[in-house]
Write a protein that holds these residues in place. Structure first.
Motif, PDB file in Angstrom:
ATOM      1  N   ALA A 219      -8.724  -6.855  -6.018  1.00  0.00           N
ATOM      2  CA  ALA A 219      -8.186  -6.035  -4.880  1.00  0.00           C
ATOM      3  C   ALA A 219      -8.407  -7.232  -3.362  1.00  0.00           C
ATOM      4  O   ALA A 219      -8.021  -7.548  -2.043  1.00  0.00           O
ATOM      5  CB  ALA A 219      -8.841  -4.911  -4.597  1.00  0.00           C
TER       6      ALA A 219
ATOM      7  N   ASP B  38      -3.156   4.537   0.476  1.00  0.00           N
ATOM      8  CA  ASP B  38      -2.849   4.265   2.131  1.00  0.00           C
ATOM      9  C   ASP B  38      -1.476   3.493   1.528  1.00  0.00           C
ATOM     10  O   ASP B  38      -1.441   2.802   0.307  1.00  0.00           O
ATOM     11  CB  ASP B  38      -3.824   2.144   2.276  1.00  0.00           C
ATOM     12  CG  ASP B  38      -3.014   1.755   3.436  1.00  0.00           C
ATOM     13  OD1 ASP B  38      -2.473   2.011   3.663  1.00  0.00           O
ATOM     14  OD2 ASP B  38      -4.030   0.223   3.105  1.00  0.00           O
TER      15      ASP B  38
ATOM     16  N   GLN C 125      -5.360   2.348  -6.914  1.00  0.00           N
ATOM     17  CA  GLN C 125      -6.216   2.765  -5.667  1.00  0.00           C
ATOM     18  C   GLN C 125      -7.287   3.449  -5.872  1.00  0.00           C
ATOM     19  O   GLN C 125      -8.462   3.898  -5.617  1.00  0.00           O
ATOM     20  CB  GLN C 125      -5.484   3.550  -4.652  1.00  0.00           C
ATOM     21  CG  GLN C 125      -4.720   2.340  -3.716  1.00  0.00           C
ATOM     22  CD  GLN C 125      -4.099   2.838  -2.092  1.00  0.00           C
ATOM     23  OE1 GLN C 125      -4.914   2.837  -1.134  1.00  0.00           O
ATOM     24  NE2 GLN C 125      -2.922   2.111  -2.247  1.00  0.00           N
TER      25      GLN C 125
ATOM     26  N   GLY D 250       0.612   0.086  -7.035  1.00  0.00           N
ATOM     27  CA  GLY D 250       0.115   0.671  -6.135  1.00  0.00           C
ATOM     28  C   GLY D 250      -0.564   1.498  -6.009  1.00  0.00           C
ATOM     29  O   GLY D 250      -1.125   1.266  -4.979  1.00  0.00           O
TER      30      GLY D 250
ATOM     31  N   GLY E 127       3.767  -1.936   0.575  1.00  0.00           N
ATOM     32  CA  GLY E 127       4.017  -3.864  -0.256  1.00  0.00           C
ATOM     33  C   GLY E 127       4.715  -4.212  -1.566  1.00  0.00           C
ATOM     34  O   GLY E 127       5.228  -5.214  -2.048  1.00  0.00           O
TER      35      GLY E 127
ATOM     36  N   LYS F 171       0.230   1.038   2.656  1.00  0.00           N
ATOM     37  CA  LYS F 171       0.983   0.872   3.478  1.00  0.00           C
ATOM     38  C   LYS F 171       0.887  -0.602   1.534  1.00  0.00           C
ATOM     39  O   LYS F 171       1.695  -1.407   1.728  1.00  0.00           O
ATOM     40  CB  LYS F 171      -0.020  -0.734   3.973  1.00  0.00           C
ATOM     41  CG  LYS F 171       0.009   0.006   5.244  1.00  0.00           C
ATOM     42  CD  LYS F 171      -1.396  -0.659   6.537  1.00  0.00           C
ATOM     43  CE  LYS F 171      -0.881  -0.161   7.631  1.00  0.00           C
ATOM     44  NZ  LYS F 171      -1.867  -0.217   8.297  1.00  0.00           N
ATOM     45  N   GLN F 172       0.238   0.272   0.583  1.00  0.00           N
ATOM     46  CA  GLN F 172      -0.145  -1.266  -0.456  1.00  0.00           C
ATOM     47  C   GLN F 172       1.675  -0.401  -1.293  1.00  0.00           C
ATOM     48  O   GLN F 172       1.856  -1.268  -2.505  1.00  0.00           O
ATOM     49  CB  GLN F 172      -1.296  -0.652  -1.277  1.00  0.00           C
ATOM     50  CG  GLN F 172      -1.930  -1.363  -2.221  1.00  0.00           C
ATOM     51  CD  GLN F 172      -2.948  -1.734  -3.309  1.00  0.00           C
ATOM     52  OE1 GLN F 172      -3.818  -1.090  -2.366  1.00  0.00           O
ATOM     53  NE2 GLN F 172      -3.246  -1.531  -4.466  1.00  0.00           N
TER      54      GLN F 172
END
Length: 483
Positions: free
Chosen positions: A483, A377, A402, A398, A383, A379-380
């Motif tokens: 998380a 993802d 994951q 980031g 961020g 988005k992480q």
């Protein structure tokens, strides 16, 4: 509310379309099933599976399976040296020395031996002869002469260099020859015995076997269990119960002045000459280290290569394609082939097996990691970037969280699998438990040792499965909690 004819026609047409579509949809799986069945029929005849199953020896499989849970005493009288020995499984390291340890069913007098095989079977033998008495009282006298092995006054001759035929000693062959079945019907030899010029062999059942050749007289008797698993027959601890061994281990009177009693007891077990626990453990440790080294090298190399092969981290198409083809090349060649290549290049040893595992799994894990990285993802990552983090920090905070579950689970899974693979690779010469397993199988007599090795391997695999499962839950669970 009434339904018009037009509505009925539309409904009928719709139902017909659905029915046709369902028929077309069902034809595809049926067609694929028919193709699969045709392929199986083709392979059956192409590989001549009927001949393969016909050549299978089910009786031998039963014997080897039963031998896995039995041990045997082997009594041998050498015709050439005129000496006698009793061993367990025919291993000279387990030879029983001294009359005090000879089994009660064996009687020695002068140079002759009487063996009570149980159930009314008795063998009496010495230099050049064996008298076998069956439960019904039938006596079979086997002798070794200049003409070869004889039974109850009958000798064998070879006809047309193919078949053995039999006649009384001194008789003219022109008077008529008998075959093996006729000898058994006349009671000259036991039913099911093997008789030739060079040997006589008979096994009344699985637990007994008699063999006479010009060089030896051999009698074997089987018992259920793994005898001398803890201590060898020459050990002072042989035959002791658990309580007696504990008393010896805790006694103040030392058996060996150089060792404490508990050390002495452990070394008697550890250096058992028949079961070789020390060598088995070292071989198993080699296999485990082979799998660990190969897997962790593959994971350590595959992870950075996975980043370089991922489209969202490497914008250069040519380098990504080169890395992906490298993964295909590494995993496209089986570990066994890699091990054969490395054996030719570097010789035998655990390092060869580790390199074979590392090469194959680098291709597999690199591909899996690159796909996991491409599916993260973003988005992480964005961020983390918004905080002003650099490239290394974006990867650390980031991306790694994951892909960590995939990295851990796949690495641990391949570690479990590679323990089994290391056993096979070791059988080719890389060492470890696989080589010990092949050596035990090649003897064709130590099948309880084969079963012991298999059980040890299964215990390690089960332990690794349980341990890796626990570690996977801890690592991935902790990461999920963060998380």
């Amino acid at each position: 509310m009434s339904i018009s004819t037009a509505d009925t026609d539309r409904l009928s047409a719709t139902f017909g379309d659905v029915l046709k579509a369902s028929r077309r949809a069902s034809l595809l799986p049926l067609g694929m099933l028919a193709i699969a069945l045709l392929y199986l029929v083709y392979t059956w005849f192409a590989f001549d599976m009927g001949k393969v199953f016909g050549a299978a020896d089910a009786e031998r499989s039963v014997i080897l399976s039963r031998d896995s849970f039995h041990y045997k005493y082997q009594l041998e009288h050498s015709q050439r040296r005129n000496d006698f020995s009793i061993t367990v499984e025919g291993n000279r390291e387990t030879e029983i020395a001294g009359t005090e340890k000879i089994p009660a069913w064996v009687t020695r007098q002068n140079d002759e031996t009487r063996v009570d095989l149980g159930d009314g079977h008795v063998a009496h033998f010495g230099n050049g002869f064996m008298d076998y008495t069956a439960p019904d009282g039938s006596l079979y006298q086997v002798r070794t002469t200049d003409e070869g092995v004889t039974v109850n006054g009958y000798r064998s001759i070879l006809v047309d260099d193919r078949f053995y035929r039999f006649l009384p000693i001194g008789a003219d062959p022109a008077a008529g020859l008998l075959n093996l079945e006729e000898l058994a019907e006349l009671g000259i030899i036991p039913q099911g015995a093997s008789f030739a010029t060079t040997k006589f062999e008979y096994a009344p059942d699985f637990y007994k076997r008699l063999r006479v050749t010009r060089s030896q007289v051999l009698v074997e008797r089987y018992f259920f269990g793994w005898e001398f698993f803890w201590f060898g027959p020459k050990s002072p601890l042989a035959g002791m119960g658990l309580g007696e061994v504990w008393e010896v281990a805790t006694s103040d009177q030392r058996i060996d002045p150089k060792l404490a009693n508990y050390e002495y007891v452990f070394l008697q077990f550890w250096r058992n000459p028949d079961w070789q626990h020390n060598e088995m453990f070292i071989a198993l440790l080699e296999t485990l280290l082979m799998a660990l080294l190969g897997t962790f090298v593959a994971a350590g190399v595959g992870l950075p290569l996975g980043f370089l092969a991922a489209a969202n981290f490497n914008p250069f198409f040519a380098s990504r394609m080169a890395l992906r083809r490298l993964f295909d090349f590494l995993r496209g060649i089986d570990q066994i082939i890699w091990s054969l290549i490395f054996i030719r290049a570097f010789g035998l040893g655990p390092l060869t097996g580790s390199m074979a595992i590392a090469f194959t799994d680098t291709g597999t894990l690199g591909k899996l990691f690159s796909e996991a990285i491409e599916n993260i993802d973003n988005k992480q990552v964005e961020g983390v970037r918004s905080t002003g983090a650099g490239a290394i920090q974006r990867y650390r905070f980031g991306v790694i969280p994951q892909i960590l579950p995939v990295f851990v689970s796949q690495t641990l899974y391949y570690l479990e699998s590679n323990i089994r693979s290391a056993t096979v690779i070791g059988a080719l010469g890389a060492g470890g438990i696989g080589l010990k397993l092949v050596q035990a199988m090649q003897t064709h007599k130590d099948w309880e040792n084969v079963m012991y090795l298999i059980i040890m391997t299964l215990i390690v695999v089960i332990a690794m499965d349980m341990g890796s499962g626990w570690l996977r839950r801890k690592l991935t669970g902790a990461e999920a909690a963060k998380a």
